[in-house]
Each structure stands twice: as structure tokens, then as C-alpha cells.
Scaffold this active site. Structure first.
Site: not given
Ligand code: IPE
Ligand code: IPE
Ligand code: MG
Length: 252
Positions: A137, A203, A43, A26
Site C-alpha cells: 500500500l 478545502s 485529534h 475532518d
Molecule cells: C481540511 O479541514 C483539512 C484537513 C482535514 C486536514 P479543515 O477543517 O481545515 O477545512 P475547513 O476549514 O472546514 O474548510
Molecule cells: C480535522 O479536524 C483535523 C485537522 C484539520 C487538523 P478539525 O480540527 O478540522 O475538526 P473540526 O472541523 O473543527 O470539527
Molecule cells: Mg475541520
């Protein structure tokens, strides 16, 4: 009721290296925002880090690495962001499958594939097929994955099974069958779960199999996460005293 205690290893001591590490990757968006960049840039950097961490996991001796790449709920994000993420997933699968195979990695994807474009599903299936015999792995990618959806899906399969059997199942039978209906069937429970970016929540990730998982939460944003950070989480894990509800080291 014949409620079984949760499975526990023969020794409750955590081995130094966790067998299965799961990561909620995240913070890509915040990483980009802090640099005045579009979320996509976060990303993109995040995918580079995936490459590094898959290699690092092999160096460290981790057997199974599960990466939460895209949740069921992430489909609710703006169309443009989803489009960019799908483009990156395509590129990753096209460019990385051969490399993963060469280094002995088995790829498994968990999640609901129905919402993905057919060409992506094909790339996933080809990669899974090509790497299916590899043992160095197991890389589990959670894509379009939701823990609750997984449990609901398994419950539906169980209901179908009961309908076909046309009889009540015992709790022991359900206990033996249910995990096989989950998308995580055959994958051991995570020993260690890491979440980056400072959020302290699960999450909707692996809610069934994390019953006795050790958690490490770090403020580091996923695009900044390094092999040293993984090693530090593993070192933290090695100090944990996993008890699985047992009593140990009672000295009186
Ligand atoms: C969880 O992150 C999903 C992934 C890292 C793929 P999110 O950014 O979607 O989660 P919330 O919304 O902060 O809970
Ligand atoms: C995690 O990073 C990647 C996905 C959930 C696809 P985020 O896109 O949730 O990044 P933040 O949480 O908004 O910083
Ligand atoms: Mg996020």
C-alpha cells in the site's frame, strides 16, 4: 491548440475496489466538543482512527491511500493546537514507521515541509527512505499541503525549466512535464475521495488530480469513522458510472 482529452481508463466502468482513495479527515474538533473535551482529545482519537483505516485499506485491497492530515491553511490555527498536532505527528512517526514497514506500506509525504520542525522533517525523510521499496500500500500523508500551493510551486518549476531551455515549450511538452512537477508526481489520480464531518467542500486538497474523482461525503466525524464506513464508501463507489466525458451504454 492541441488540448488532449483527460486520461481515461480503457473501460469507463469503475472497478469494484478503487485503486486510490483520498480522505479529508475532518471533524476532530466537533467530536471533542460534543463530549465536553478539548480539541486535542479529538485529534488524539483521530490518530487512532488513522491506524485502523490504514490497516482496513490494506484488507480491502486499496493500493494508494492519501490522508489529508494538515493543510497549508491549518498553520493559521492557535499556537497551542498546532503544538499539540505536531507532538502527535512526532509520536505517530516514531511509533508507526516500523509497523508500516513491516506490513509492506510505503510512506510518502506531500506538502511544504519548510514550516515543520527539523526533527519532524528528519522523521519523515527516514520513514520515506525506509519504506521506499514497499508495494502493498502507498500511504500518502498530506501535511502542510495546499492544492493551489502545489500548482503554484509546479508552475514555478516549469518557469525555471523554460528559462534553462531558453525556448518556448509546446503544449504537449507542458502537458507531459507539468504533472511531474507537482508534489503528487507518480501518484495516480484519486478514484474516490471521502470527506467526513458533513462539510461538502474540497478545502484546497488535491484540486489538480480530482478532475474525475468520485466523491462521498458523510456526516460521520473522523474520530467515529470505521472500517465499515470505508467499506460502505467503497460499495457506493462501485455503483458509480464513471464516464470521463464519454458516452456509453447508448441504446438508442
Ligand atoms: C481540511 O479541514 C483539512 C484537513 C482535514 C486536514 P479543515 O477543517 O481545515 O477545512 P475547513 O476549514 O472546514 O474548510
Ligand atoms: C480535522 O479536524 C483535523 C485537522 C484539520 C487538523 P478539525 O480540527 O478540522 O475538526 P473540526 O472541523 O473543527 O470539527
Ligand atoms: Mg475541520
Amino acid at each position: 491548440m492541441s488540448q488532449k482529452p483527460p486520461a481515461s481508463p480503457s473501460s469507463t466502468d469503475a472497478p469494484l475496489v478503487p485503486h486510490h482513495v483520498a480522505i479529508i479527515m475532518d471533524g476532530n474538533g466537533r467530536w471533542a466538543k460534543s463530549r465536553g473535551l478539548p480539541r486535542t482529545a479529538g485529534h488524539r482519537k483521530g490518530v487512532e482512527v488513522v491506524r485502523d483505516i490504514v490497516k482496513a485499506a490494506q484488507d480491502i485491497g486499496i493500493n494508494t491511500l492519501t490522508l489529508f492530515g494538515f493543510s497549508s491553511e491549518n498553520w493559521n490555527r492557535p499556537k497551542d493546537e498546532i503544538h499539540d498536532l505536531m507532538k502527535m505527528l512526532r509520536t505517530y512517526l516514531r511509533s508507526e514507521t516500523a509497523e508500516l514497514h513491516k506490513s509492506g506500506v510505503r510512506l510518502r509525504v506531500i506538502g511544504d515541509r519548510r514550516a515543520f520542525d527539523p526533527d519532524i522533517v528528519e522523521l519523515i525523510e527516514n520513514a520515506e527512505r525506509l519504506t521506499s521499496e514497499n508495494t502493498k500500500l502507498t500511504l500518502v500523508m498530506a501535511l502542510g499541503y495546499g492544492g493551489r500551493q502545489d500548482i503554484l510551486h509546479a508552475a514555478t518549476l516549469l518557469a525555471d525549466h523554460v528559462y534553462r531551455e531558453n525556448r518556448k515549450l509546446t503544449e504537449d511538452e507542458v502537458n507531459a512535464l507539468f504533472p511531474q512537477f507537482l508534489m503528487t508526481a507518480g501518484i495516480p489520480d484519486p478514484d474516490l475521495m471521502i470527506r467526513t464531518s458533513g462539510e461538502i467542500r474540497i478545502s484546497n486538497f488535491l484540486i489538480w488530480s480530482c478532475a474525475y474523482t468520485e466523491f462521498v461525503f458523510t456526516d460521520i466525524l473522523w474520530p467515529d469513522f470505521t472500517k465499515a464506513d470505508l467499506e460502505s464508501a467503497v460499495a457506493d463507489y462501485a455503483k458509480r458510472d464513471r464516464r470521463f466525458g464519454h458516452i456509453k451504454n447508448v441504446t438508442g
